[in-house]
Each structure stands twice: as C-alpha cells, then as structure tokens.
Enzyme design. Structure first.
Site, mmCIF file in Angstrom:
data_model
loop_
_atom_site.group_PDB
_atom_site.id
_atom_site.type_symbol
_atom_site.label_atom_id
_atom_site.label_comp_id
_atom_site.label_asym_id
_atom_site.label_seq_id
_atom_site.Cartn_x
_atom_site.Cartn_y
_atom_site.Cartn_z
ATOM 1 C CD GLU A 287 7.903 13.847 2.920
ATOM 2 O OE1 GLU A 287 6.778 14.013 3.414
ATOM 3 O OE2 GLU A 287 8.122 13.067 1.983
ATOM 4 C CD GLU B 262 9.450 9.245 2.090
ATOM 5 O OE1 GLU B 262 8.354 9.504 1.545
ATOM 6 O OE2 GLU B 262 9.687 9.480 3.292
HETATM 7 O O1 IFM Z 1 3.881 7.883 3.615
HETATM 8 C C1 IFM Z 1 4.468 9.107 3.339
HETATM 9 C C2 IFM Z 1 5.753 9.287 4.121
HETATM 10 O O2 IFM Z 1 5.545 9.157 5.491
HETATM 11 C C3 IFM Z 1 6.337 10.646 3.851
HETATM 12 N N1 IFM Z 1 6.470 10.898 2.441
HETATM 13 C C4 IFM Z 1 5.319 10.632 1.602
HETATM 14 C C5 IFM Z 1 4.792 9.237 1.864
HETATM 15 C C6 IFM Z 1 3.575 8.960 0.966
HETATM 16 O O3 IFM Z 1 2.559 9.875 1.222
#
Ligand code: IFM
Length: 446
Positions: free
Chosen positions: A166, A352
């Site tokens: 990210e 994710e």
């Molecule tokens: O916890 C975070 C992660 O570190 C990065 N993506 C989003 C998740 C939830 O906010």
C-alpha cells in the site's frame, strides 16, 4: 451459493511485522519510524498503545505456524522488518534479524505453507527517516540494497515477493494527512514520496528476479472502486479525478510506465520538482498484482475542495464494520473486472481483505464472530464472480491471521480470525477461523 474455486487456488492469511512481532529491541533490531511515532508525545495512538510487544509473534512464531497448519492455510503473507535486517537502514547486516525470518520461512515450508514476503509494510528504519525518508531520492538505492540483502538470503525459499504494501498509504497518510509517520501535511511531499516509492519498487524487481528466479514478484496496492453520488456529469467527472488520485497514480506507472496525464495537468502547481517521466522504471513486468480491498468511495463534485474538487458522500444507512467502513462486496468484483480490462495483470492475488468487528470475548474456547463470517462469505462470493468473468485471481489472503496492532487505532480494532488475549497473548481461533478452514477444505461453500 455454490461458487467454486480452482484446486490450485492459494488460500492464505496475511500479517505485517510491526503489527504482530513485538521484540522491538531484541537481537539487534534498529528503531523503526513506527517505534518513534508511537513513543512520541503527545500520544497519537488509541489507548497509548505501541507495537513493543504486539502479538509477541517474534517469540511465538512456531505456535503461530502450528495454528496456520490447523487452519489448513496453504500460504502465509508476512512482512520483513527492514530495521531487523539493516539496523542502520543500509550497510551493516544484522545476522540475528535475518535468522528470525529464515527460521520462520523454514518452519512454514516444513509445514507445507507457502511463504509470501512483503519487503516494506511501513516500518522504515528511523535512521533513514532522519535523512529524509521517502522524500530523499537516495531512498530508491536504500530500498534496492535492502531488497538485495534479504533476497540473497531468502530468495531460494520464499515463493512470493511483494515489494511494497500500500504505497499510497505511505505517501499520502504519512505525508499529507499526517496520521502515520512521518506525520507531514504537505501534498507536494506526498507526491514526492509516492514517486520514490514507485522508483524503489522498479529498482527492486530485477534484483528480486535475479536473487529469486523461481519466485513470483508483485506489489500490493490498496485499491478503491469509485462510484458517483448521482448520474450528473459533474459527479462522474469527480469519479475520474478520485480514481486518478487513489488508484491510477500507482496503477498507471506500474502497468503503463507513466502517470495519468489528466491528473498531471490538474495537479501542476501541487507536484514537486521531479522528473515525472522517470517513473517509466516502475513498469518492470510483474508476475502478479496484489489487491488489498476494504472499501469503495462514493463521491460528488465539490467546487471548493481543491485541487480535486471531490467530496466523499458517506453511505450512512449501509452496513459497516467496526472501522465504520461500508460493507460493499460488489466493489471487489467491479474492481477485479476493471483491473483485468484496463491493466491485464498476469495474475492477481487478493493480498488483503477482512474486517474489524467488536467481537465478544472467548467463551468455551471460541469467539463467536458471525459478522466476520458473513463478511468473508460475501467477499469470497465476489471473488468467485470475478473468476467466473475470467479475472486471473490466483489466491486470497485474509486480513488478518490474528488480532493485532491496527496502527493509530492500537489494539482497539480487531481484524483477526484468531483472537489474541491482550494480557497473556494466548491465541483463540474465532468461529470465522473454523469457517475459513472449511472453505479451504471445500466443505463450506461461500
Ligand atoms: O491493518 C492494515 C494493514 O496494515 C494494511 N491494510 C489495511 C489493514 C486494515 O486497516
């Protein structure tokens, strides 16, 4: 619903170093920007929490891998803490830090779980931040050196490499919104950081390919499908600008080697003095795009909101998670189909997806979290719909394996499919973990 996934589909869970490891001063680890951020007054983190101990995964990694085996995971995505490997950011290698990841990776392989390693999930060595961090053009070489040192050692064993997690968050939340380190509120700085993150990715890819010729290489982006608040032309144009801002600013360089023209024109006076065409080096071919999906955006035109002239339109009556994030699984299907049509990545992993809910405490050895099960069901169905439309999704990593340090929210927001007791750090699989195991073994059909 009867959606099916191919037998080769890779089912996994994801975590990141600062969110779970703890042991921040052990075995020669250097300080990271998140250590500094959490310990700087006035406190910026809910509950004055820190990642000092987190889930104590550094000491309990064997127990955690055993848990993964019980859950039937086929892959595990973790991140490597740069300051454990290179405590001064560059130069001197810390063998003890590297050894932790070697032991973790070996344990995973012995358990038949494919290791996917993220190089950068936000814990920059503080010494590098002191030299300007991602604003310094030298950050590109710093990252390339780090990628080289790690992949020389682990390249023969890690199955998937993710350069950044990210980068949009690193650039904009860290340098424009100011709620992550380094806590700046300067739009030009955010674009400068974004540029160096992209160049650093581009520099790391050939290094990873050389040191890990059999591994897959990719990057994980947080991507948000954007929808107009109305059918008006103005709102539709607002969608385009918000999409440029959130999604295309990274997708276009990675897949097309250039920033989106319309945004470059719009942002003229907000962009730093950098040579934008250098970003062509970010377009090194990738084996996969990692998609992190949590939310969509609904936007409207707003004249006064410069430079984008975009306003968020909250979906107040929609179901939401404990983060206040609207639950919108259709957005995942839309996003995946759009990625295939516009960027044609060789493959996609959902690196994710998951949700925080205010789960009850464990009772009789289990946490009942029906909302998370429902969330997973609808999102897996969304992935299956995209697969049915020919999108090359090869795997899904639930966020997250365990409850962990949710950045500025501290331990208040719990994303895990496994509960972690805040005092004893004992792990208790939630009902959703049992559900996920059934999905993986094919006995529960989302
Ligand atoms: O916890 C975070 C992660 O570190 C990065 N993506 C989003 C998740 C939830 O906010």
């Amino acid at each position: 619903m009867g959606m099916s996934f191919p037998d080769s589909f890779l089912w996994g869970a994801a975590t990141s170093s600062y969110q779970i490891e703890g042991a921040v001063q052990e075995d020669g680890r250097g300080e990271s920007v998140w250590d500094r951020f959490c310990h700087t007054l006035p406190h910026k983190i809910a509950g004055q929490d820190t990642g000092d101990i987190a889930c104590d995964h550094y000491h309990r990694y064997r127990e955690d891998v055993a848990l993964m085996r019980e859950l039937g995971l086929r892959a595990y995505r973790f991140s490597i803490a740069w300051p454990r490997i290179l405590p001064e950011g560059i130069g001197r290698l810390n063998p003890a830090g590297l050894s932790f990841y070697e032991r973790l990776v070996d344990e995973l392989l012995q358990t038949n779980i494919k290791p996917f390693a993220t190089l950068y999930h936000w814990d920059l060595p503080q010494v590098l931040q002191d030299r300007g961090g991602w604003l310094n053009p030298a950050s590109v070489e710093w990252f390339a050196e780090y990628a080289d040192r790690v992949s020389r050692q682990l390249g023969d064993r890690v199955c998937g490499w993710i350069t950044h997690n990210e980068p949009w968050i690193v650039a904009f939340v860290g340098h424009f919104y100011g709620s992550h380190p380094p806590g700046l509120t300067d739009l030009k700085a955010a674009y400068q950081a974004a540029h160096h993150l992209l160049l650093a990715h581009g520099a790391a890819v050939p290094i990873l390919r050389r040191n890990a010729p059999r591994a897959e290489v990719g990057i994980s982006l947080n991507l948000n499908p954007i929808y107009p608040a109305s059918d008006s032309l103005e709102d539709q144009e607002a969608v385009r600008r918000q999409d440029d801002f959130l999604n295309r600013w990274f997708l276009d360089p990675l897949f097309k080697g250039a920033y989106p023209d319309d945004m470059v024109t719009l942002l003229q006076e907000w962009l730093p003095r950098i040579n934008l065409t250098d970003v062509q080096t970010a377009a090194a071919p990738l084996d996969f795009l990692g998609v992190n999906y949590y939310i969509r955006n609904v936007v409207a035109f707003e004249e006064s909101e410069l430079p984008l002239q975009v306003r968020h339109v909250p979906q107040e009556h929609a179901a939401a998670t404990a983060m206040g994030w609207e639950i919108f699984p259709q957005g995942l299907t839309d996003l995946l189909v759009r990625l295939k049509q516009e960027y044609a990545p060789a493959a996609i992993y959902i690196t994710e997806n998951g949700a925080a809910f205010d789960d009850p405490l464990p009772q009789n050895g289990v946490v009942e979290d029906p909302q998370r099960i429902a969330f997973l069901e609808v999102h897996l169905t969304a992935v299956a719909k995209a697969l049915a439309q020919g999108v090359p999704v090869k795997g899904y990593f639930v966020w997250s394996l365990t409850d962990n340090f949710e950045w500025t929210h501290g331990y208040e927001k719990r994303f895990g499919i496994v509960y972690v007791d805040p005092l004893t750090r004992d792990r208790v699989p939630k009902r959703s973990a049992h559900f996920y195991r059934q999905v993986i073994t094919g006995s529960a059909v989302p």
